[in-house]
Design a protein around this motif. Structure first.
Motif, PDB file in Angstrom:
ATOM      1  N   TYR A 196       0.856  -1.187   0.000  1.00  0.00           N
ATOM      2  CA  TYR A 196       0.000   0.000   0.000  1.00  0.00           C
ATOM      3  C   TYR A 196       0.889   1.232   0.000  1.00  0.00           C
ATOM      4  O   TYR A 196       1.739   1.404   0.856  1.00  0.00           O
ATOM      5  CB  TYR A 196      -0.946  -0.037   1.201  1.00  0.00           C
ATOM      6  N   HIS A 197       0.696   2.086  -1.003  1.00  0.00           N
ATOM      7  CA  HIS A 197       1.577   3.223  -1.225  1.00  0.00           C
ATOM      8  C   HIS A 197       0.898   4.570  -1.021  1.00  0.00           C
ATOM      9  O   HIS A 197       1.525   5.608  -1.155  1.00  0.00           O
ATOM     10  CB  HIS A 197       2.175   3.159  -2.635  1.00  0.00           C
ATOM     11  N   PHE A 198      -0.384   4.565  -0.652  1.00  0.00           N
ATOM     12  CA  PHE A 198      -1.127   5.808  -0.437  1.00  0.00           C
ATOM     13  C   PHE A 198      -2.116   5.583   0.697  1.00  0.00           C
ATOM     14  O   PHE A 198      -2.750   4.523   0.768  1.00  0.00           O
ATOM     15  CB  PHE A 198      -1.874   6.209  -1.713  1.00  0.00           C
ATOM     16  N   CYS A 207      -3.977  12.896   3.716  1.00  0.00           N
ATOM     17  CA  CYS A 207      -3.604  11.852   2.765  1.00  0.00           C
ATOM     18  C   CYS A 207      -2.158  12.039   2.341  1.00  0.00           C
ATOM     19  O   CYS A 207      -1.656  13.162   2.293  1.00  0.00           O
ATOM     20  CB  CYS A 207      -4.501  11.908   1.535  1.00  0.00           C
ATOM     21  N   GLY A 208      -1.511  10.937   2.042  1.00  0.00           N
ATOM     22  CA  GLY A 208      -0.129  11.013   1.587  1.00  0.00           C
ATOM     23  C   GLY A 208       0.431   9.644   1.287  1.00  0.00           C
ATOM     24  O   GLY A 208      -0.289   8.639   1.287  1.00  0.00           O
ATOM     25  N   SER A 209       1.713   9.617   1.051  1.00  0.00           N
ATOM     26  CA  SER A 209       2.360   8.358   0.696  1.00  0.00           C
ATOM     27  C   SER A 209       2.436   7.430   1.908  1.00  0.00           C
ATOM     28  O   SER A 209       2.404   7.868   3.057  1.00  0.00           O
ATOM     29  CB  SER A 209       3.756   8.623   0.131  1.00  0.00           C
ATOM     30  N   ASP A 217       4.011   3.281   3.146  1.00  0.00           N
ATOM     31  CA  ASP A 217       4.844   2.113   2.861  1.00  0.00           C
ATOM     32  C   ASP A 217       4.389   1.025   3.824  1.00  0.00           C
ATOM     33  O   ASP A 217       4.935   0.840   4.897  1.00  0.00           O
ATOM     34  CB  ASP A 217       6.324   2.449   3.067  1.00  0.00           C
ATOM     35  N   GLY A 224      -3.413   0.433  -2.754  1.00  0.00           N
ATOM     36  CA  GLY A 224      -2.193  -0.185  -3.248  1.00  0.00           C
ATOM     37  C   GLY A 224      -2.451  -1.268  -4.259  1.00  0.00           C
ATOM     38  O   GLY A 224      -3.518  -1.304  -4.900  1.00  0.00           O
TER      39      GLY A 224
END
Length: 125
Positions: free
Chosen positions: A30-32, A40-42, A44, A119
């Motif tokens: 999941y990247h967001f 909201c943002g990036s 990992d 993701g």
């Protein structure tokens, strides 16, 4: 216990009644992410699910270890549902194209803490 060994032990237990059982493994990244406040943002964040092909029993391998989950297979996706001791649930839906959303509905004390992750997942054996 090593998580891989725990999964292997669980799968062996689930397969005890079935001589030729197999499993399907979903590895998700999941990247967001978004929080309940709209931040909201990036991200990992990784999750892994394993379904026994014969018994349809499923487990989640995540940052909190191993958990039994329910798997719901549909025409275009599979959804995993994790029921928490608090009564809240966490869901993960994986579409046939590998896109995925993981929704957390968690109770911390008396407060709800929710977040959503976007993701992709890959499928393996």
């Amino acid at each position: 216990m090593n998580q891989s060994l725990a999964v292997l032990a669980l799968l062996m237990t689930m397969q005890a009644d079935t001589a030729a059982a197999g499993s399907i493994r979903f590895q998700c990244l999941y990247h967001f992410a978004c929080s309940k406040f709209g931040d909201c943002g990036s991200a990992d964040f990784t999750l892994e699910f394993v379904i026994d092909s014969t018994t349809k029993r499923a487990v989640l391998i995540g940052n909190n270890g191993l958990a039994t989950v329910q798997a719901y297979e549909g025409a275009n996706s599979v959804t995993f549902l994790e029921a928490l001791a608090s009564g809240a649930v966490q869901t993960t839906t994986i579409a046939d194209d590998g896109s995925s959303v993981h929704s957390r509905h968690t109770i911390i004390g008396e407060n709800i803490s929710n977040s959503q992750f976007i993701g992709t997942c890959t499928v393996g054996q």
